[in-house]
Design an enzyme around this catalytic site. Structure first.
Site, PDB file in Angstrom:
ATOM      1  N   TYR A 193       1.957   9.437   3.201  1.00 60.93           N
ATOM      2  CA  TYR A 193       1.483   8.337   2.339  1.00 60.93           C
ATOM      3  C   TYR A 193       0.912   7.191   3.171  1.00 60.93           C
ATOM      4  O   TYR A 193      -0.134   6.630   2.824  1.00 60.93           O
ATOM      5  CB  TYR A 193       2.651   7.856   1.469  1.00 60.93           C
ATOM      6  CG  TYR A 193       2.341   6.618   0.653  1.00 60.93           C
ATOM      7  CD1 TYR A 193       1.593   6.715  -0.527  1.00 60.93           C
ATOM      8  CD2 TYR A 193       2.793   5.363   1.042  1.00 60.93           C
ATOM      9  CE1 TYR A 193       1.307   5.573  -1.275  1.00 60.93           C
ATOM     10  CE2 TYR A 193       2.505   4.230   0.301  1.00 60.93           C
ATOM     11  CZ  TYR A 193       1.765   4.341  -0.860  1.00 60.93           C
ATOM     12  OH  TYR A 193       1.472   3.212  -1.598  1.00 60.93           O
ATOM     13  N   TYR A 245      -3.439  -3.254 -10.973  1.00 63.06           N
ATOM     14  CA  TYR A 245      -2.000  -3.507 -11.129  1.00 63.06           C
ATOM     15  C   TYR A 245      -1.720  -4.341 -12.359  1.00 63.06           C
ATOM     16  O   TYR A 245      -2.354  -4.158 -13.378  1.00 63.06           O
ATOM     17  CB  TYR A 245      -1.431  -4.177  -9.866  1.00 63.06           C
ATOM     18  CG  TYR A 245      -1.671  -3.294  -8.699  1.00 63.06           C
ATOM     19  CD1 TYR A 245      -0.926  -2.146  -8.531  1.00 63.06           C
ATOM     20  CD2 TYR A 245      -2.685  -3.556  -7.818  1.00 63.06           C
ATOM     21  CE1 TYR A 245      -1.175  -1.291  -7.493  1.00 63.06           C
ATOM     22  CE2 TYR A 245      -2.945  -2.710  -6.773  1.00 63.06           C
ATOM     23  CZ  TYR A 245      -2.179  -1.577  -6.615  1.00 63.06           C
ATOM     24  OH  TYR A 245      -2.432  -0.728  -5.608  1.00 63.06           O
TER      25      TYR A 245
HETATM   26  O1  DON Z   1       2.231   1.075  -0.316  1.00 66.88           O
HETATM   27  C1  DON Z   1       1.752   0.014   0.041  1.00 66.88           C
HETATM   28  O2  DON Z   1       2.390  -1.023  -0.068  1.00 66.88           O
HETATM   29  C2  DON Z   1       0.336  -0.063   0.584  1.00 66.88           C
HETATM   30  N1  DON Z   1       0.083   0.970   1.508  1.00 66.88           N
HETATM   31  C3  DON Z   1      -0.691  -0.007  -0.514  1.00 66.88           C
HETATM   32  C4  DON Z   1      -0.468  -1.074  -1.524  1.00 66.88           C
HETATM   33  C5  DON Z   1      -1.686  -1.615  -2.108  1.00 66.88           C
HETATM   34  O3  DON Z   1      -2.795  -1.507  -1.630  1.00 66.88           O
HETATM   35  C6  DON Z   1      -1.435  -2.403  -3.301  1.00 66.88           C
HETATM   36  N2  DON Z   1      -2.619  -3.116  -3.649  1.00 66.88           N
HETATM   37  N3  DON Z   1      -3.023  -3.943  -4.183  1.00 66.88           N
END
Ligand code: DON
Length: 309
Positions: A193, A245
């Site tokens: 991930y 979101y």
């Molecule tokens: O899992 C995470 O926290 C990050 N790799 C991705 C989160 C993300 O981009 C949320 N965005 N707005």
């Protein structure tokens, strides 16, 4: 393909940049702190293969949450709709993207949707391959196909930085393992991930991938169906309902374009049958979306009446 710089887009970017001073560059993944708050660049890739741009579109950004749309597409192609929605739900949430609360309080125990971190982890879990390397390689090959070239890879620095600090994502995984949503080794899933989130590209690539979604999975440049129409439709529906979101409702009203953001400041948009949009603006609003990027999209959508509503 050369992308022509556009005075009109330049004007909109200059105007949108006025709000970047109200945003903050993400710092919870240490390597992302290097982003420059005042940057804003945009590429628009049309179905006829022409492209317009403004700003420094050659800068590389990591996909972060934008990758969630692409892993969802691959998981749907790998194991089908029933298998994916056995693990993850369809519903938007008013909670932040990394919230754990609904994993406990939601009756079904499934993460609410594939765009929040818990849901995305459950989806990445479904990508086929004998080990992390093969699964990552399959995802990257799929993304290279979407972007139409072979030089896409991931940033080891950003992946490591996130892997070392992903305590909350680890907790989400353990919660889901307890409930039987995932059954693999948590460190393996996090390895995959965090590398997925660290896949790098520029705005032009983002716009080109957005175009494939805009064309219902078809790449008009190479005249090739890359994603089945139904999978593209599902992904775009989640972009509308959950792509920004817990700001997705406001974004639907202000902009009304299927889009997905990431904490590095990227946004990928898809304007049906017309063009894909790639944006990079690392200053984020309080919900984790590119503040300048949203401002730009609002102006673009109003000027050209792009809202789907
Ligand atoms: O899992 C995470 O926290 C990050 N790799 C991705 C989160 C993300 O981009 C949320 N965005 N707005």
């Amino acid at each position: 393909m050369p992308c022509r710089s556009s005075e009109e887009l330049d004007g909109l970017v200059r105007e949108a940049k006025k709000v970047t001073k109200h945003g903050k560059v993400a710092n919870y993944i240490p390597a992302l702190q290097k982003g420059n708050r005042d940057d804003l660049s945009v590429a628009i890739y049309h179905a006829d293969g022409t492209c317009l741009s403004a700003g420094d579109i050659e800068q590389k950004i990591t996909l972060q949450s934008i990758s969630k749309v692409l892993s969802l597409a691959l998981a749907l192609m790998d194991c089908g709709e029933e298998c994916v929605f056995n693990k993850v739900g369809y519903e938007p949430t008013g909670d932040p993207f990394n919230s754990i609360i609904k994993l406990e309080t939601n009756h079904s125990r499934k993460p609410l949707n594939p765009m929040i971190n818990a849901g995305a982890l459950a989806v990445t879990h479904l990508i086929k391959g004998v080990n992390v390397e093969e699964r990552l390689e399959r995802l990257i090959s799929f993304i290279r196909d979407l972007a139409g070239h072979n030089v896409i890879t991931y940033s080891l620095e950003v992946a490591q930085s996130e892997f070392e600090t992903a305590f909350l994502n680890r907790s989400l995984c353990y919660y889901m393992k307890q409930d039987g949503i995932i059954d693999e080794d948590v460190e393996d899933l996090l390895d995959l991930y965090t590398k997925q989130c660290a896949i790098e590209m520029d705005c032009l690539d983002l716009a080109r991938i957005g175009l494939v979604f805009a064309m219902n999975g078809f790449d008009p440049v190479r005249e090739k169906q890359i994603i089945p129409v139904e999978v593209a439709r599902l992904c775009k529906t989640f972009m509308v309902t959950c792509g920004m979101y817990n700001a997705s409702g406001e974004f639907a009203i202000r902009v009304g374009i299927p889009a997905k953001s990431g904490v590095s400041g990227g946004i990928m948009g898809a304007v049906r049958n017309r063009f894909g949009i790639g944006i990079f603006g690392p200053a984020l609003d309080e919900k984790g979306n590119s503040i300048g990027g949203i401002e730009f999209l609002e102006m673009l959508s109003k000027r050209y009446e792009l809202s789907i509503f």
